[in-house]
Design an enzyme around this catalytic site. Sequence first.
Site, mmCIF file in Angstrom:
data_model
loop_
_atom_site.group_PDB
_atom_site.id
_atom_site.type_symbol
_atom_site.label_atom_id
_atom_site.label_comp_id
_atom_site.label_asym_id
_atom_site.label_seq_id
_atom_site.Cartn_x
_atom_site.Cartn_y
_atom_site.Cartn_z
ATOM 1 N N ARG A 1 -15.473 1.246 -1.860
ATOM 2 C CA ARG A 1 -15.243 -0.033 -1.183
ATOM 3 C C ARG A 1 -15.345 0.179 0.321
ATOM 4 O O ARG A 1 -14.758 1.119 0.860
ATOM 5 C CB ARG A 1 -13.852 -0.572 -1.535
ATOM 6 C CG ARG A 1 -13.618 -1.939 -0.917
ATOM 7 C CD ARG A 1 -12.294 -2.510 -1.346
ATOM 8 N NE ARG A 1 -11.178 -1.846 -0.707
ATOM 9 C CZ ARG A 1 -9.914 -2.141 -0.987
ATOM 10 N NH1 ARG A 1 -9.607 -3.048 -1.889
ATOM 11 N NH2 ARG A 1 -8.941 -1.509 -0.360
ATOM 12 N N HIS B 1 0.815 -1.215 0.000
ATOM 13 C CA HIS B 1 0.000 0.000 0.000
ATOM 14 C C HIS B 1 0.844 1.259 0.000
ATOM 15 O O HIS B 1 0.422 2.299 -0.493
ATOM 16 C CB HIS B 1 -1.013 -0.042 1.141
ATOM 17 C CG HIS B 1 -2.139 -0.958 0.798
ATOM 18 N ND1 HIS B 1 -2.148 -2.268 1.188
ATOM 19 C CD2 HIS B 1 -3.221 -0.784 0.005
ATOM 20 C CE1 HIS B 1 -3.232 -2.855 0.673
ATOM 21 N NE2 HIS B 1 -3.887 -1.975 -0.042
ATOM 22 N N ASN C 1 -4.081 -7.850 -6.562
ATOM 23 C CA ASN C 1 -2.981 -7.769 -5.588
ATOM 24 C C ASN C 1 -3.115 -8.897 -4.573
ATOM 25 O O ASN C 1 -2.161 -9.617 -4.273
ATOM 26 C CB ASN C 1 -3.010 -6.437 -4.832
ATOM 27 C CG ASN C 1 -2.937 -5.249 -5.763
ATOM 28 O OD1 ASN C 1 -2.471 -5.382 -6.883
ATOM 29 N ND2 ASN C 1 -3.413 -4.110 -5.315
ATOM 30 N N ASP C 2 -4.310 -9.018 -4.027
ATOM 31 C CA ASP C 2 -4.525 -10.074 -3.034
ATOM 32 C C ASP C 2 -4.750 -11.433 -3.688
ATOM 33 O O ASP C 2 -4.319 -12.453 -3.155
ATOM 34 C CB ASP C 2 -5.706 -9.717 -2.121
ATOM 35 C CG ASP C 2 -5.291 -8.736 -1.044
ATOM 36 O OD1 ASP C 2 -4.192 -8.917 -0.484
ATOM 37 O OD2 ASP C 2 -6.038 -7.782 -0.789
ATOM 38 N N ARG D 1 -10.589 3.428 -2.009
ATOM 39 C CA ARG D 1 -10.162 2.668 -0.819
ATOM 40 C C ARG D 1 -10.437 3.516 0.426
ATOM 41 O O ARG D 1 -9.621 4.353 0.807
ATOM 42 C CB ARG D 1 -8.659 2.376 -0.882
ATOM 43 C CG ARG D 1 -8.221 1.392 -1.940
ATOM 44 C CD ARG D 1 -6.722 1.156 -1.810
ATOM 45 N NE ARG D 1 -6.265 0.003 -2.538
ATOM 46 C CZ ARG D 1 -5.742 0.041 -3.767
ATOM 47 N NH1 ARG D 1 -5.618 1.186 -4.403
ATOM 48 N NH2 ARG D 1 -5.337 -1.069 -4.348
ATOM 49 N N ARG E 1 2.580 -10.042 -0.396
ATOM 50 C CA ARG E 1 2.760 -8.919 -1.332
ATOM 51 C C ARG E 1 3.642 -7.814 -0.784
ATOM 52 O O ARG E 1 4.073 -6.937 -1.526
ATOM 53 C CB ARG E 1 1.386 -8.358 -1.744
ATOM 54 C CG ARG E 1 0.594 -7.789 -0.605
ATOM 55 C CD ARG E 1 -0.847 -7.512 -1.008
ATOM 56 N NE ARG E 1 -1.068 -6.170 -1.452
ATOM 57 C CZ ARG E 1 -2.266 -5.604 -1.530
ATOM 58 N NH1 ARG E 1 -3.358 -6.278 -1.219
ATOM 59 N NH2 ARG E 1 -2.405 -4.363 -1.933
ATOM 60 N N CYS F 1 -9.201 -4.149 -10.440
ATOM 61 C CA CYS F 1 -8.774 -2.912 -9.783
ATOM 62 C C CYS F 1 -7.462 -3.084 -9.044
ATOM 63 O O CYS F 1 -7.015 -2.189 -8.341
ATOM 64 C CB CYS F 1 -9.864 -2.392 -8.849
ATOM 65 S SG CYS F 1 -10.214 -3.511 -7.490
HETATM 66 C C1 PEP Z 1 -6.381 -5.859 -4.483
HETATM 67 O O1 PEP Z 1 -6.227 -6.653 -3.556
HETATM 68 O O2 PEP Z 1 -6.023 -6.082 -5.650
HETATM 69 C C2 PEP Z 1 -7.006 -4.554 -4.237
HETATM 70 C C3 PEP Z 1 -7.357 -3.765 -5.226
HETATM 71 O O3 PEP Z 1 -7.184 -4.159 -2.960
HETATM 72 P P1 PEP Z 1 -6.010 -3.676 -1.972
HETATM 73 O O4 PEP Z 1 -4.784 -3.425 -2.820
HETATM 74 O O5 PEP Z 1 -6.497 -2.434 -1.300
HETATM 75 O O6 PEP Z 1 -5.866 -4.827 -1.050
HETATM 76 MG MG MG Z 2 -7.192 -6.376 -1.663
#
Ligand code: PEP
Ligand code: MG
Length: 598
Positions: free
Chosen positions: A346, A203, A468-469, A310, A479, A516
């Site tokens: 979100r 992040h 990402n997750d 976010r 990550r 996203c």
């Molecule tokens: C993700 O996990 O791809 C996502 C968009 O949410 P975050 O990066 O806030 O976990």
């Molecule tokens: Mg996420």
Amino acid sequence: MNKTDSNQCILQGIGVSPGVVIGRAFLLDRAKLKPVMEKISSEQVQAEIERYLHAIATARQELLDGHEKLVETSAENNGNQKHLYLFDVHLMMMDDKMLTDDTVKLIREKKISAEWALNLNVEKIKKIFNRMDDPYMRERQTDITHVAERILRQLMKSDYDSIEKISKNVILIAHDLSPADTMQLNLNKVKAFVTDLGGRTSHTAIIARSMEIPAVVGLERATEMINGGNQLIVDAIDGRIIVSPTAEQIRTYKEKAEKHLFFQQQLIQNRDLAPLTKDGYTIELAANIESPEEAESSVSHGAGAIGLYRTEFIYLNRTDLPSEEEHYLTYKRALQNASGQEITIRTLDLGYDKLSSHAFHEDTINPAMGLRGIRLCFKQKEIFRQQLRGILRASHHGKVRILFPMISGVRDSRQAIGILTEVKEELRHQGIPFDENIPVGVMIEVPSAAIIADLLAPEVDYFSVGTNDLIQYTLAVDRVNEHVSCFYEPLHPSILRLLQSTIEAAHGNGIPVCVCGEMAGEPLYTLVLMGLGLDQLSMNPLSVPYIKKIIRSSTYKEAREIVAKCLTFKVATEVEEYVAEQMHQRFPDDLLMNLQNN
Ligand code: PEP
Ligand code: MG
């Protein structure tokens, strides 16, 4: 790392927010503040107490000065006014007798140094806070640590530098920066930052991109190899840091900086063009934001919507919780700044890596799989309901979609939608207007949700894939851990298959799908994502113009062909090589095409 001569070294990390900057290093080194057990003689006690009281007085003055400076700069620095009261909390703590008198007592009775006495006392105070039932009080532990650090710095006459002390243009070097620290950087002074820890989808990296501040993370030993005041070249396009560069290198990188700037300026001219392929296929481009102020940059970079807001950042850098009214006003402001664009809001997704100083922080062995996202909301229902009320009320003023994070299956989505239905009923009953048809979607970021996407799709209005997750959990690669970043493979066959089946399930049920996660803003992946059939890509605003350029220079047909070929490989590196080759053939001179390769 590569030593080139006695003074110079080149460090290789991960460029996470593009740009080239030349400047002096400012080292932020928290590790130096480690007091050790030290005994003193009876004769030294009085002087030690005075030294302690003097340190508190100086730290207090420093805090007051910082407060003043923040008041001055807050207007230019993304609305930091709301964080000013944190200074008041710290001042109150500094004035608290428990901190002063008990430490003095320890110095006197145990005959120990002021540093050690403070350390013992702070540990005791933290334990008291930790035992409290009230989560707000428990959170005070972080504040007391910060206050104690401030006093320790005075006592230890440490050459520790604090972010607030930065008075001239610098490149910030830190072991780690939390997203909250990053959001507080003064962009007029900090021209780039470099950290030992971190990965491409952490992040902190996401915030750096949204603040458009060049950043290189995951350098592992930058704080060891770089001294405060060193001249540096930060090439955040290729993730390279040159310490003590030669005149020739400075010339070369100045040219690169100019070329990058020129490239960006050219791209922004795409702003008002439609994201349409040469064969007439449209893929909607949207922006990810973390604050209402950023909503404007969605419009200015040529995105057509805000695909991910976010909201957890409303909860950071503060000691209390946002009220329903604050939620409502924040989202309303975002809608106004977005000039009529749809915003996908979100709900709270506080996760372990965003929690530098928060009430929900728990010491747990495996926080990424702990109480985060929607799970926290189910447990803290009132916090969830306040936010839902705020979102619903804002939906009366513009186009809003609700998005639930960390959904693992139909039980989660039903529970979240059930609470939303109750909150809607409450508002109706109170005569408070909201959009009765507000679309509701779920993040597909837990592998179980992707696997049963066909079961989830009939329950919701849209999907948003959090790559990402999804990548983190599917490949079991943290990550934010730079030691495993080479295992983080977005084009892994498992990820391609999950994306493919999720999109098929969504389209089979007549609902659209967005991506996203950071993949959406990576130029290398654009044709793959397009070929897979995604309806929307949502990314940091800065990436929108370049992704639009790729879409406008390509055909949907070629994207489908690339995907078909990708799905035949067994190994991620083979897919990557193939895709890189295809993209470099098509866009040979583009600087940003290399970004994710470092
Ligand atoms: C993700 O996990 O791809 C996502 C968009 O949410 P975050 O990066 O806030 O976990
Ligand atoms: Mg996420």
